[in-house]
Design an enzyme around this catalytic site. Structure first.
Site, PDB file in Angstrom:
ATOM      1  CG  MET A 132      -2.003  -1.011   1.199  1.00  0.00           C
ATOM      2  SD  MET A 132      -3.149  -0.794   2.545  1.00  0.00           S
ATOM      3  CE  MET A 132      -2.120  -1.146   3.942  1.00  0.00           C
ATOM      4  CD  GLU A 133       2.988   1.960   4.569  1.00  0.00           C
ATOM      5  OE1 GLU A 133       4.146   1.551   4.708  1.00  0.00           O
ATOM      6  OE2 GLU A 133       2.169   2.019   5.508  1.00  0.00           O
ATOM      7  CB  ALA A 134       7.413   2.218  -1.152  1.00  0.00           C
TER       8      ALA A 134
END
Lengths: 363, 758
Positions: A132-134
């Site tokens: 979900m982030e990087a």
């Protein structure tokens, strides 16, 4: 009866006498320092590494699709977080949890709400690989970065091995360790400036201690150094409903039954500019947050007057980054950022800003 | 050399030990040194942590940063704490460390539990503290309207008592009070009850956590570990001391050994130097001797055989410093006779001395190839009396061989005292022998060659005499026998002639040893005589002892005192004509003799054949001429070019040309013919006949003679065809029709017959 009361009063002054089985000599000299410590001055960081780390912090190549950098969610001008209820993801879909501030994160004994990361570099690693982030991985990231001649030469100037995973983490870690906000008014007070905070704010601090907030929110970061169950006296989640995985808290990391709804106690520094609050971002104002905390953690409904005092105290914890107070700056940048970023949250953001500023004016 | 090997092994065995001890004593490091340092740090941190935990428990500190810092340091050190590879099973340090690491993990969890629970407890204690403050300031009535001060006081007293000693019976006293309070429906009271319950529950919990913490007893474990390390260090120190002393003794041993080796090597070196000197001297001596020998031989190799032999012997005499040296030629070891080509006694030289081989060292050499006899020679060869080696006591001899390894002689040296260095002398003798045998073999070959050529000349001379005596057949045969005796260098020569029947032969000539009385003796083939056997089997026979040959006739040969024989048959028109038989008293016939006699026999064969042919040709020619002259028809013959070869009398008178004038003139000049009716010349008849090789007969044509008169003739032109089918000319036969004759066919037949014969 009076004797009884007197005995009761003496209870906490000489509580150490209660434990008859350890360190007899320590009992004679009780330590009664304030449980909150000022942010120490740290001059040990290498400026070159800090600069390089800052470049990496702002580099969107961190994420798979080059859309998000660290700074995308940890906006320094907005208090080191994104001022949103729930964070954003590389796909634009909402995150599952509120973004914590990056300021003073070095003083947290663990990172993440559930304490999944033991250290700052570990946190970077988790973010990098979080879909979900990087949503990336080391190989991909280093390959991308190694094509940037300027960046590579910067690495080569500082590190013998040049651009590697370890050095990347070291640079970024050094920068993050530089993200501290000293010289808050309360720190000045702790360091001896009695006039740094008002009488009301002092009262607020007294309430903070009396109510027992201090039992969890203490130390340099006023929190961030232990885990605690959210909802000691009151089932927060039952009332809120719509329970997500993120709400399970530390059990996601340890798989221990006792860790259900257990979270890292967040630090309260700069709490003024990091709204909304709580891991789910449900508390939009400090008053709300204090009210919820009183109910759930202290088993007490705190009076409005006391809440105001507490909020006043909390606002003395706003420190300075690069010699500038986060309070003044946070509002403008946060507002601008929200205006351009998420139209859906426009309204609420404006409300927050006005609330925050009104709170500030009120003090 | 073996001695050195042993020493080397001795040192090589010690060296690894030395290195091992050295390594053990110098580089012996406690493998737990790093672990030990970590353990020490851990120990102090652990003490700090323990102290802090108790302080928290007693509320002496109110923030967890220090405990977190300590825990973090401990956890980092715990990561660095590596489980070492166990060296000494008895120590079980690895097990200790594994247990310790596990304890640290447990402890970290306990600390977290402690923090969480303690903070809650502290919160509740704060609450009671605030209740107290509010009681003091605001008054009881404001907050807890329906609760009596006594009740609250009792509760707080019990709580205080419980905090001192969290025992169940106190908790049992608290619960009824809380139950009473619970009946009231005030939120403040509920909070009070909740906090009381937290204190009741969490206090024993925290104490349990602390008990667990204590029961991990990490300090004790660390102490044990330190003790174990110290024990191990002590063991290592002890080992190191042992290795040190072993190293010392080992070094001492090696030092002693090396000193011993040096002494031994020094001694050996002296021996070697002496041996080397001796060797150098011998090599020098030998080289010098060989050089002398070579120089002497080389300088003189161009001179004659005799001098050559002398020089070899002289070189041996000089280089080996011996008294006698000789070379013997042994052409036939069976004959027991050898010839000393040269013998040297100091400077005295004799050559070409024949002697018997029996009981001589020379015979021994021929039998064994090599003889070395260094003393008492005269006694050993008791029956040996040689004037030329009269005082010889020591003797070395070797055989000389030609390139086919056939023994051709003996080279020997002798001295009147023992020869000093027999090995050297033998080697030098070998060198000289190879040189001498080459030379001798070359001279023998040269001599053979000369003999052969002399023999051929003899044969030529004798053939001339034979041809001269061809008219008288008896004289001819006698000359053959004389020639054979001379050419074969024989004592006796016989010439038997085979009768046509092939069953008998007769000796027609003989020479030498009063063998003339044999002449005229007629013998049957296959009666056991060698001549008969040879002629019957058409084989050359060479016999080294006729008396021992099964094919010979003993009585005959005994009579004439001969031993060796050679017989070769003479052939004539593939028939055995006779044989040449030569005998000698002793010497066997060699290849040269054989070749010469064979050659002679072939020449005789040729001569006899030629003589017979000449006779036949002469007779035939005469007869043909007579015939041609005597016939009545005219006959002209030409060669292949159409030139006249022959005209008979009739042809001369008919054409009017004398033969002498027209010999080798074109036939057309003489034989001019024209057609009687057309008067066209018909000279082309001859060419047609030649070209087509077919006879042409013409009757009634005109012949124009020398004076221009015309005569009617009948003629026949026939080609002369050789045996090989080649045209060699034509024969023209013609006659005057006015004097008609009938002999044409006969004449033509005769002419053809003559040509065929030729």
């Amino acid at each position: 009866m009076i004797t009884n009361l007197a005995k009761f009063g003496l209870l906490f002054a000489i509580l150490d006498c209660a434990s008859s089985y350890a360190f007899a000599e320590e009992r004679i000299l009780p330590v009664l320092d304030e449980p909150i410590q000022p942010i120490p001055f740290d001059s040990s960081l290498d400026p070159a590494k800090v600069a390089l780390g800052e470049a990496l912090f702002n580099d969107p190549r961190l994420s798979k699709n080059n859309s998000l950098s660290c700074a995308s969610c940890h906006i320094l001008e907005a208090g080191g977080d994104d001022n949103m209820t729930i964070g954003t993801t590389i796909n634009g879909v909402p995150h599952v949890i509120n973004t914590p501030t990056v300021f003073n994160a070095r003083y947290n004994f663990r990172q993440h709400w559930n304490g999944a990361a033991e250290s700052l570099p570990e946190q970077v690693d988790l973010v990098l690989r979080n879909h979900m982030e990087a949503g990336s991985n080391w190989n991909e990231l280093l390959t991308k970065l190694s094509q940037d001649a300027v960046l590579v030469s910067s690495f080569n100037e500082i590190y013998a091995e040049g651009l590697t995973r370890e050095n990347y983490l070291d640079a970024l870690n050094t920068f993050e360790r530089s993200l501290i906000t000293p010289n808050s008014r309360f720190d000045q007070y702790l360091l001896g400036n009695k006039a740094a905070i008002t009488e009301d704010e002092k009262k607020g601090y007294e309430r903070f201690k009396e109510y027992g907030c201090i039992s969890c929110h203490q130390g340099i970061n006023i929190g961030g150094n232990l885990f605690q169950k959210f909802g000691l006296f009151y089932d927060y989640f039952a009332e809120r409903g719509n329970i997500t995985t993120a709400d399970y808290g530390r059990i996601n990391v340890t798989n221990k039954e006792s860790d259900l709804h257990v979270f890292k106690v967040p630090g309260l520094r700069n709490v003024e500019v990091t709204a909304p609050y709580l891991h789910d971002g449900q508390a939009e104002t400090l008053q709300e947050a204090v009210d919820i905390m009183g109910k759930t953690q202290l088993g007490k409904t705190i009076s409005e007057a006391d809440i105001e005092l507490l909020v006043m105290f909390l606002k003395t914890l706003t420190g300075e980054y690069m010699g500038q107070s986060l309070a003044a700056k946070g509002h403008t940048i946060a507002g601008a950022n929200h205006g351009s970023d998420t139209s859906a949250k426009q309204g609420s953001t404006d409300d927050e800003s006005s609330l925050a500023s009104s709170g500030g004016n009120g003090s | 050399m073996k001695q050195y090997l042993n020493h080397t092994i001795g040192i090589l065995l010690v060296l690894p030990l030395l290195v091992f001890f050295f390594y053990k004593s110098i580089f012996s490091v406690n493998p737990f040194e790093g672990t030990y340092a970590i353990t020490q740090s851990l120990k102090s941190l652990q003490v700090e942590l323990h102290r802090d935990i108790l302080r928290y428990r007693n509320n002496q500190i109110r923030q967890y940063d220090t405990i977190n810092q300590t825990t973090k340091l401990i956890s980092e050190l715990n990561k660095d704490l590596v489980v070492p590879v166990e060296h000494n099973k008895q120590l079980d340090i690895s097990g200790n460390i594994i247990r310790l690491k596990k304890s640290f993990q447990d402890q970290a969890e306990l600390v977290e539990d402690f923090k969480t629970n303690n903070s809650v407890l502290q919160n509740s204690l704060f609450y009671y503290s605030r209740v107290h403050t509010e009681l003091d300031t605001v008054g009881l009535s404001g907050l807890y309207e329906n609760v009596s001060v006594d009740e609250l006081g009792r509760l707080s007293t019990l709580i205080l008592e419980y905090t001192r000693k969290p025992e169940p019976h106190i908790a049992q006293k608290i619960y009824p009070i809380l139950d009473n309070l619970n009946s009231e429906q005030s939120s403040e009271l509920r909070t009070l009850i909740n906090h009381s319950l937290i204190i009741i529950e969490r206090l024993p919990l925290i104490d349990r956590i602390i008990r667990q913490f204590n029961s991990l007893d990490i300090e004790k474990q660390l102490d044990d570990l330190v003790t174990a390390f110290k024990d191990h260090q002590a063991t290592l120190d002890q080992q190191s001391r042992i290795y040190n002393s072993l190293l010392f003794f080992c070094s001492l041993y090696l030092l002693g050994y090396i000193s011993y080796m040096i002494i031994i090597l020094k001694q050996n070196r002296n021996i070697l130097v002496a041996a080397n000197k001796q060797l150098t001297r011998e090599v020098d001596e030998r080289t010098r001797t060989e050089q002398t020998l070579y120089r002497l031989v080389e300088e003189t190799s161009h001179i004659s055989e005799r001098d050559y032999i002398f020089n070899i012997l002289h070189a041996l005499h000089k280089s080996l410093n011996i008294r006698y040296a000789y070379i013997s030629l042994v052409t036939d070891p069976e004959s027991h006779v050898a010839t000393m080509l040269g013998v040297l006694d100091n400077s005295e030289y004799h050559s070409d001395i024949q002697y018997r081989l029996g009981h001589t060292p020379c015979e021994e050499v021929l039998r064994t190839n090599r003889l070395v006899h260094n003393r008492d020679l005269q006694n050993y060869f008791a029956g040996w009396h040689n004037t030329h080696l009269s005082r010889a006591e020591s003797y070395i001899g070797i055989t000389l061989r030609d390139e086919k390894s056939k023994v051709i002689g003996v080279l020997a040296i002798a001295d009147d005292k023992p020869i000093k260095n027999t090995n050297l002398a033998e080697n030098i003798l070998s060198l000289a022998a190879s040189r001498a045998s080459t030379e001798i073999a070359r001279h023998i070959a040269l001599r053979d060659s000369e003999r052969y050529h002399t023999g051929l000349e003899l044969i030529d001379n004798w053939l001339l005499q034979l041809i001269a005596s061809a008219d008288d057949i008896d004289k001819f045969h006698e000359n053959i026998s004389k020639a054979a005796r001379e050419i074969g260098n024989a004592n006796m020569a016989l010439v038997p002639l085979m009768e046509k029947s092939g069953e008998y032969y007769t000796f027609v000539a003989a020479s030498g040893h009063k063998s003339q009385r044999l002449i005229g003796t007629r013998l049957p083939v296959g009666d056991g005589c060698l001549c008969g056997w040879s002629m019957q089997n058409r084989q050359n026979v060479r016999i080294d002892d006729v008396n021992k040959d099964s094919r010979s006739r003993r009585q005959l040969t005994n009579q004439y005192d001969v031993k060796t024989a050679y017989i070769t048959p003479i052939y004539l028109n593939n028939e055995v004509y006779g044989a040449i038989t030569v005998f000698r008293d002793k010497t066997p016939f060699d290849e040269i003799d054989e070749q010469l006699i064979n050659q002679f026999a072939q020449r005789i064969q040729l001569a006899i054949t030629n003589l017979q042919l000449i006779n036949v040709i002469a007779a035939e020619k005469e007869r043909a001429q007579v015939t041609l002259h005597s016939i009545a028809d005219a006959v002209i013959t030409t060669n292949v070019d159409g030139k006249i070869e022959y005209m008979n009398e009739v042809a001369q008178s008919l054409t009017g040309w004398p033969f002498t004038k027209v010999l080798n003139e074109p036939v057309q000049t003489v034989f001019r013919i024209i057609d009687r009716d057309t008067r066209e010349p018909m000279q082309n008849l001859i060419e047609t006949c030649m070209d087509e090789s077919t006879p042409i007969n013409k009757s009634i044509i005109l012949l124009i003679d020398n004076s221009g008169n015309e005569k009617t003739i009948e003629c026949s032109i026939s080609p002369i065809i050789s045996k090989a089918g080649k045209s060699e000319g034509v024969v023209i036969v013609f006659h005057d029709l006015s004097k008609r004759r009938y002999t044409d066919n006969i004449l033509l037949h005769r002419a053809n017959h003559r040509n065929n014969r030729r």
